[in-house]
Design an enzyme around this catalytic site. Structure first.
Site, PDB file in Angstrom:
ATOM      1  N   THR A  45      -2.471   2.578  -1.359  1.00  0.00           N
ATOM      2  CA  THR A  45      -1.076   2.360  -1.741  1.00  0.00           C
ATOM      3  C   THR A  45      -0.493   1.356  -0.740  1.00  0.00           C
ATOM      4  O   THR A  45      -0.982   1.234   0.388  1.00  0.00           O
ATOM      5  CB  THR A  45      -0.266   3.675  -1.738  1.00  0.00           C
ATOM      6  OG1 THR A  45      -0.337   4.259  -0.433  1.00  0.00           O
ATOM      7  CG2 THR A  45      -0.823   4.657  -2.767  1.00  0.00           C
ATOM      8  N   VAL A  47       2.342   0.893   1.153  1.00  0.00           N
ATOM      9  CA  VAL A  47       2.890   1.251   2.469  1.00  0.00           C
ATOM     10  C   VAL A  47       1.800   1.861   3.351  1.00  0.00           C
ATOM     11  O   VAL A  47       1.709   1.550   4.549  1.00  0.00           O
ATOM     12  CB  VAL A  47       4.107   2.189   2.338  1.00  0.00           C
ATOM     13  CG1 VAL A  47       4.658   2.561   3.707  1.00  0.00           C
ATOM     14  CG2 VAL A  47       5.199   1.543   1.488  1.00  0.00           C
ATOM     15  N   CYS A  48       0.959   2.692   2.770  1.00  0.00           N
ATOM     16  CA  CYS A  48      -0.113   3.316   3.549  1.00  0.00           C
ATOM     17  C   CYS A  48      -1.118   2.278   4.039  1.00  0.00           C
ATOM     18  O   CYS A  48      -1.577   2.335   5.181  1.00  0.00           O
ATOM     19  CB  CYS A  48      -0.824   4.380   2.718  1.00  0.00           C
ATOM     20  SG  CYS A  48       0.241   5.758   2.255  1.00  0.00           S
ATOM     21  N   THR A  49      -1.439   1.320   3.189  1.00  0.00           N
ATOM     22  CA  THR A  49      -2.349   0.248   3.590  1.00  0.00           C
ATOM     23  C   THR A  49      -1.731  -0.557   4.728  1.00  0.00           C
ATOM     24  O   THR A  49      -2.403  -0.840   5.741  1.00  0.00           O
ATOM     25  CB  THR A  49      -2.682  -0.661   2.393  1.00  0.00           C
ATOM     26  OG1 THR A  49      -3.324   0.131   1.377  1.00  0.00           O
ATOM     27  CG2 THR A  49      -3.595  -1.809   2.801  1.00  0.00           C
ATOM     28  N   MET A  52      -1.884   1.583   8.036  1.00  0.00           N
ATOM     29  CA  MET A  52      -3.200   1.660   8.661  1.00  0.00           C
ATOM     30  C   MET A  52      -3.633   0.295   9.200  1.00  0.00           C
ATOM     31  O   MET A  52      -4.234   0.201  10.276  1.00  0.00           O
ATOM     32  CB  MET A  52      -4.237   2.217   7.676  1.00  0.00           C
ATOM     33  CG  MET A  52      -4.026   3.689   7.326  1.00  0.00           C
ATOM     34  SD  MET A  52      -4.125   4.817   8.745  1.00  0.00           S
ATOM     35  CE  MET A  52      -2.391   5.276   8.933  1.00  0.00           C
TER      36      MET A  52
END
Length: 159
Positions: A45, A47-49, A52
């Protein structure tokens, strides 16, 4: 939810490192602390990408103080290995596929409109060599990323 000064809840879960191995917080804390546990709702997703990848971009700052960074999500270890590969992540990703860690840390979140339940709230915990939480940040808004400078400062203080 564990707060600063609390003992970090221990857990054992699969760790995606390109392979799949077992990760136990209590077994790693003495050798790898401070440990950053960066919980995120889901791999692949936006924002998660970005989150990280930002930890990856700042990994040298954590390495400078001998800290370890781990991402944690409900994704399977196989999904997390693909996520690591596609984003050139050098740190391990912990699979909480059964939501045991998310429940233990009290950071479960639902996306009712999508029919997705029990994913991790975007959260960061720093755990020192004694297994104590020295920094805790939890967002109720999945679109908000942590203050990376603040996380780095917390890790430096815990080192």
């Amino acid at each position: 939810m564990p707060e600063t000064g609390d003992a970090a809840p221990d857990f054992t879960a699969p760790l995606a490192t390109g392979d799949v191995e077992s990760f136990s917080l209590s077994e790693r804390v003495a050798d790898e602390a401070p440990i950053v546990l960066a919980f995120f709702p889901g791999a692949f997703t936006s924002v998660c990408t970005n989150e990280m990848c930002t930890f990856q971009d700042r990994l040298a700052a954590f390495d400078d103080v001998d800290a370890s960074v781990y991402g944690v999500s409900r994704d399977s270890p196989f999904t997390l290995n693909e996520f690591r590969a596609q984003n050139d992540l050098e740190f391990g990703l912990i699979s909480d596929f059964n939501a045991e860690i998310v429940d233990e840390y009290g950071i479960s979140m639902d996306f009712d409109d999508l029919g997705v339940y029990g994913v991790a709230k975007r959260s960061v915990f720093v755990v020192d060599g004694d297994g104590e939480v020295t920094y805790a940040w939890v967002s109720d808004d999945p679109g908000v990323e942590p203050d990376y400078d603040e996380v780095e400062a917390a890790v430096t203080d815990a080192a």
